[in-house]
Write a protein that holds these residues in place. Structure first.
Motif, short mmCIF file in Angstrom:
data_model
loop_
_atom_site.label_atom_id
_atom_site.label_comp_id
_atom_site.label_asym_id
_atom_site.label_seq_id
_atom_site.Cartn_x
_atom_site.Cartn_y
_atom_site.Cartn_z
N VAL A 99 78.23 31.27 74.00
CA VAL A 99 78.38 32.00 75.26
C VAL A 99 79.27 31.13 76.13
O VAL A 99 78.94 29.97 76.39
N ALA A 100 80.40 31.65 76.54
CA ALA A 100 81.37 30.84 77.27
C ALA A 100 81.86 31.54 78.53
O ALA A 100 82.11 32.74 78.52
N LYS A 101 81.97 30.75 79.60
CA LYS A 101 82.62 31.23 80.82
C LYS A 101 84.11 30.96 80.65
O LYS A 101 84.52 29.82 80.39
N VAL A 102 84.92 31.99 80.75
CA VAL A 102 86.36 31.88 80.55
C VAL A 102 87.07 32.25 81.85
O VAL A 102 86.74 33.27 82.47
N ILE A 103 88.00 31.42 82.26
CA ILE A 103 88.83 31.71 83.43
C ILE A 103 90.16 32.25 82.91
O ILE A 103 90.90 31.56 82.22
N ARG A 104 90.43 33.49 83.24
CA ARG A 104 91.67 34.14 82.80
C ARG A 104 92.87 33.57 83.58
O ARG A 104 92.70 32.91 84.60
N GLU A 105 94.04 33.85 83.10
CA GLU A 105 95.27 33.36 83.72
C GLU A 105 95.39 33.77 85.18
O GLU A 105 95.91 33.02 86.01
N GLY B 44 92.99 33.96 87.22
CA GLY B 44 91.90 33.34 87.98
C GLY B 44 90.58 34.06 87.88
O GLY B 44 89.56 33.59 88.37
N GLN B 45 90.56 35.21 87.23
CA GLN B 45 89.34 35.99 87.07
C GLN B 45 88.41 35.33 86.06
O GLN B 45 88.84 34.91 84.99
N ALA B 46 87.12 35.23 86.39
CA ALA B 46 86.14 34.66 85.46
C ALA B 46 85.53 35.79 84.63
O ALA B 46 85.28 36.88 85.14
N THR B 47 85.30 35.51 83.36
CA THR B 47 84.68 36.49 82.47
C THR B 47 83.73 35.77 81.52
O THR B 47 83.76 34.55 81.42
N LEU B 48 82.90 36.51 80.85
CA LEU B 48 81.93 35.97 79.91
C LEU B 48 82.35 36.37 78.49
O LEU B 48 82.68 37.53 78.24
N LEU B 49 82.33 35.39 77.59
CA LEU B 49 82.70 35.62 76.21
C LEU B 49 81.49 35.30 75.33
O LEU B 49 80.86 34.26 75.49
N ILE B 50 81.15 36.20 74.43
CA ILE B 50 80.04 35.99 73.49
C ILE B 50 80.58 36.20 72.08
O ILE B 50 81.11 37.28 71.77
N GLU B 51 80.47 35.16 71.27
CA GLU B 51 80.89 35.25 69.87
C GLU B 51 79.76 34.70 69.01
O GLU B 51 79.01 33.83 69.44
N ASP B 52 79.64 35.21 67.80
CA ASP B 52 78.55 34.76 66.94
C ASP B 52 79.01 34.61 65.50
O ASP B 52 80.10 35.02 65.14
N SER B 53 78.12 33.99 64.71
CA SER B 53 78.44 33.76 63.31
C SER B 53 78.32 35.06 62.51
O SER B 53 77.67 36.02 62.93
N GLU B 54 78.97 35.05 61.37
CA GLU B 54 79.01 36.23 60.51
C GLU B 54 77.60 36.67 60.12
O GLU B 54 76.73 35.86 59.80
N GLY B 55 77.36 37.96 60.19
CA GLY B 55 76.09 38.52 59.78
C GLY B 55 75.04 38.61 60.88
O GLY B 55 73.97 39.16 60.67
N MET B 56 75.35 38.07 62.06
CA MET B 56 74.38 38.11 63.15
C MET B 56 74.37 39.50 63.77
O MET B 56 75.42 40.09 64.02
N THR B 57 73.18 40.03 64.02
CA THR B 57 73.04 41.35 64.62
C THR B 57 72.81 41.22 66.12
O THR B 57 72.55 40.12 66.62
N TRP B 58 72.83 42.33 66.81
CA TRP B 58 72.55 42.30 68.25
C TRP B 58 71.12 41.83 68.50
O TRP B 58 70.84 41.17 69.49
N LEU B 59 70.23 42.11 67.56
CA LEU B 59 68.85 41.68 67.70
C LEU B 59 68.74 40.15 67.56
O LEU B 59 68.00 39.51 68.30
N ASP B 60 69.49 39.59 66.62
CA ASP B 60 69.56 38.13 66.49
C ASP B 60 70.11 37.51 67.77
O ASP B 60 69.59 36.50 68.26
N GLN B 61 71.19 38.10 68.30
CA GLN B 61 71.77 37.61 69.55
C GLN B 61 70.74 37.63 70.67
O GLN B 61 70.57 36.64 71.39
N TYR B 62 70.05 38.74 70.81
CA TYR B 62 69.06 38.88 71.87
C TYR B 62 67.95 37.84 71.72
O TYR B 62 67.54 37.23 72.70
#
Length: 78
Positions: free
Chosen positions: A31-37, A39-57
């Motif tokens: 889970v990463a806070k990313v500052i766009r070019e 200046g806008q802040a956004t949230l990035l969520i990436e996960d490993s292969e095979g992970m479901t939304w339930l695993d994420q939760y």
């Protein structure tokens, strides 16, 4: 937007894992806070292969509980 390997980025932020010999990381989510070019802040969520939304939760819920009310002393806490 181009995909980039997370390893060098996380290394640059000083993120490490405290693992004992024989420990196996079964899956991971970033889970990463990313500052766009612009200046806008956004949230990035990436996960490993095979992970479901339930695993994420489950990972987010468990981490949230541990941050709010640690059941054990985390390394580096005074």
């Amino acid at each position: 937007m181009a995909e980039q390997p997370a390893g060098p980025i996380l290394d640059g932020l000083g993120i490490t894992l405290n693992l004992d010999d024989g420990d196996l990381v079964a899956s991971a989510m970033v889970v990463a806070k990313v500052i766009r070019e612009d200046g806008q802040a956004t949230l990035l969520i990436e996960d490993s292969e095979g992970m479901t939304w339930l695993d994420q939760y489950g990972l987010i819920a468990a981490a949230s509980d541990l941050i709010r009310e640690p059941r054990f002393e985390r390394e580096g806490d005074d």
